[in-house]
Motif scaffolding. Structure first.
Motif, short mmCIF file in Angstrom:
data_model
loop_
_atom_site.label_atom_id
_atom_site.label_comp_id
_atom_site.label_asym_id
_atom_site.label_seq_id
_atom_site.Cartn_x
_atom_site.Cartn_y
_atom_site.Cartn_z
N SER A 366 0.78 -1.24 -0.02
CA SER A 366 -0.09 -0.07 -0.02
C SER A 366 0.72 1.20 0.17
CB SER A 366 -0.88 -0.05 1.20
OG SER A 366 -1.85 1.27 1.29
N THR A 368 0.62 5.84 -0.11
CA THR A 368 -0.17 6.84 -0.19
C THR A 368 0.48 8.03 -1.00
OG1 THR A 368 -0.92 6.25 2.08
CG2 THR A 368 -1.17 8.64 1.24
N GLN A 371 -2.77 10.43 -5.56
CA GLN A 371 -4.14 9.89 -6.12
C GLN A 371 -4.80 9.00 -5.00
OE1 GLN A 371 -4.99 10.65 -9.57
NE2 GLN A 371 -3.43 11.92 -8.90
N GLY A 372 -4.15 9.40 -3.73
CA GLY A 372 -5.02 8.72 -2.67
C GLY A 372 -4.13 7.42 -2.02
N THR A 373 -4.80 6.65 -1.43
CA THR A 373 -3.87 5.49 -0.67
C THR A 373 -4.16 4.26 -1.56
OG1 THR A 373 -3.62 6.47 1.44
CG2 THR A 373 -3.36 4.15 1.19
N SER A 374 -3.44 3.48 -2.11
CA SER A 374 -3.99 2.24 -2.81
C SER A 374 -2.66 1.40 -2.96
CB SER A 374 -3.92 2.86 -4.28
OG SER A 374 -4.30 1.87 -5.29
N ALA A 389 -0.76 4.99 -7.05
CA ALA A 389 -1.02 6.18 -5.90
C ALA A 389 -0.37 7.51 -6.50
CB ALA A 389 -0.45 5.85 -4.50
N TYR A 390 0.69 7.24 -7.42
CA TYR A 390 1.13 8.48 -7.94
C TYR A 390 0.90 8.71 -9.46
CZ TYR A 390 3.94 9.18 -3.73
OH TYR A 390 4.11 9.38 -2.30
#
Length: 399
Positions: A366, A368, A371-374, A389-390
């Protein structure tokens, strides 16, 4: 005062008719010329507007990858939408080019949810677009010697046409890939052809034609550059090396110069290896190396781990279809790893705003980012991954 139902209907009908009439008056017929407002959009550099004219700005002369010292400005204008898709346009404009200066216009179309490559447009001459679209955009390039007058372009109009040769349209399913010689650009503190000021360990590339030049801060035109073990995804922000009108990635039918050379072979390479054009570039200089691409220092040293100029495999990502994502970071670079894990070995880098190919997606550690946490990772090359996420991207098939 009481308003009757009949009066309300009459007023409504009158208002509707007024709106409809205004719309008709402001919409050109499908083949009429459309005036293009002199309103440069984001990404333009070193130009000023005086009435309907775009004029070269006051920035001093700079030396970019082409090593030609000049004052240069670029203006991308507000896109124009036609009533229907067109495969060709006619651009008309007035221009002033004092003291050996120049003024050029390029055009591109919005097709298949992306912008096509920029195509040079001669005034009053039908210009075939790489793909048909109902929206086009114009780019004005004004250049001049270090001293002298300032060139300008004004009274720009564009109209659709069916008079261009359709064989000049470029249709290609997969992006072109060619093996070319890469050199290091350096020039920290200098200014690139799109107005970017080069910083230490920068991430971008230069190609010898403005047809694949991204606007400052964008990566609409990006490349994948690979050695045997590493890859870099970088935006095209400068013009060079050697030539400025050698779009060697295009087929002969639409190549701007050197049409007798095979697709994928830079003129500088042919001049250096085979004595093509008397061993000279387009400016008459003796070609001292076969370079077809220049790499900024961060791309050269850090992303590809090069210690000397070298042969690399370059994929010109805008020349074909396929999955894409945009690197969404504020500065620097995004690491490319050998596994979908933050602990994976770094096997390349992707620069700010660059487009990256996406083969498929998988899950991993995971992360962060912008684009958020993914925990989703994108495979951008066999055995190479970036954290979603990037990367601004849609959803892709599982790996």
């Amino acid at each position: 005062m009481r308003i009757t139902r009949r009066a309300q209907l009459t007023a409504c009908l009158a208002a509707t008719l007024a709106i409809f009439t205004t719309t008709l008056q402001s919409t050109a017929a499908p083949t009429d010329p459309v005036p293009v407002a002199a309103h440069p959009v984001a990404g333009s550099s070193n130009v000023k507007v005086e009435g309907s004219r775009i004029i070269l700005g006051n920035a001093p002369a700079a030396i970019g990858s082409s090593e030609i010292e000049q004052r240069s400005g670029s203006a991308e204008l507000v896109p124009v939408r036609f009533a229907a898709a067109t495969s060709a346009v006619v651009v008309s404009y007035a221009a002033g080019t004092p003291d050996g200066s120049s003024a050029e216009i390029y055009v591109r179309a919005w097709a298949k949810d992306k912008w096509t490559e920029w195509t040079p447009a001669k005034a009053g001459t039908p210009t075939a677009l790489p793909a048909a679209g109902d929206r086009v955009q114009l780019r004005i390039i004004v250049s001049a010697p270090p001293a002298g007058g300032s060139p300008w372009v004004g009274d720009v109009q564009v109209q659709p046409t069916d008079r261009a040769d359709p064989s000049r349209m470029s249709v290609q399913a997969a992006p072109l890939k060619s093996r070319v010689f890469a050199t290091r650009e350096g020039l920290v503190g200098g200014t690139t052809a799109n107005g970017h000021v080069i910083v230490n360990r920068d991430h971008f590339v230069a190609l010898p034609s403005r047809r694949g030049l991204s606007a400052k801060g964008t990566g609409t035109y990006s490349v994948k550059v690979c050695t045997a073990s590493r890859c870099a995804f970088e935006p095209v922000w400068d013009v060079g090396p050697w030539n400025t009108k050698d779009d060697y990635w295009n087929p002969s039918a639409i190549r701007e110069m050197w049409k007798d050379l095979p697709q994928g072979r830079p003129e500088a390479q042919a001049a250096y290896q085979d004595g093509y054009n008397g061993g000279k570039d387009q400016f008459g200089r003796t070609v001292a190396n076969p370079a077809g691409i220049d790499l900024a220092d961060g791309t050269f040293w850090d992303a590809l781990a090069l210690t000397n100029n070298a042969w690399v495999d370059v994929t010109y990502l805008w020349t074909g279809d396929g999955g894409r994502g945009t690197v969404s970071i504020t500065s620097g670079y995004l690491n490319v790893r050998n596994s979908p894990n933050s602990a994976g070995a770094v096997v390349g880098m992707a620069g700010k705003s660059a487009q990256a190919t996406v083969e498929c997606q998988t899950t991993g550690s995971s992360v962060t980012g912008s684009q958020g946490t993914s925990n989703v990772w994108l495979r951008v090359h066999p055995g190479m991954y970036v954290a979603k996420a990037y990367v601004a991207a849609g959803t892709f098939a599982a790996c």
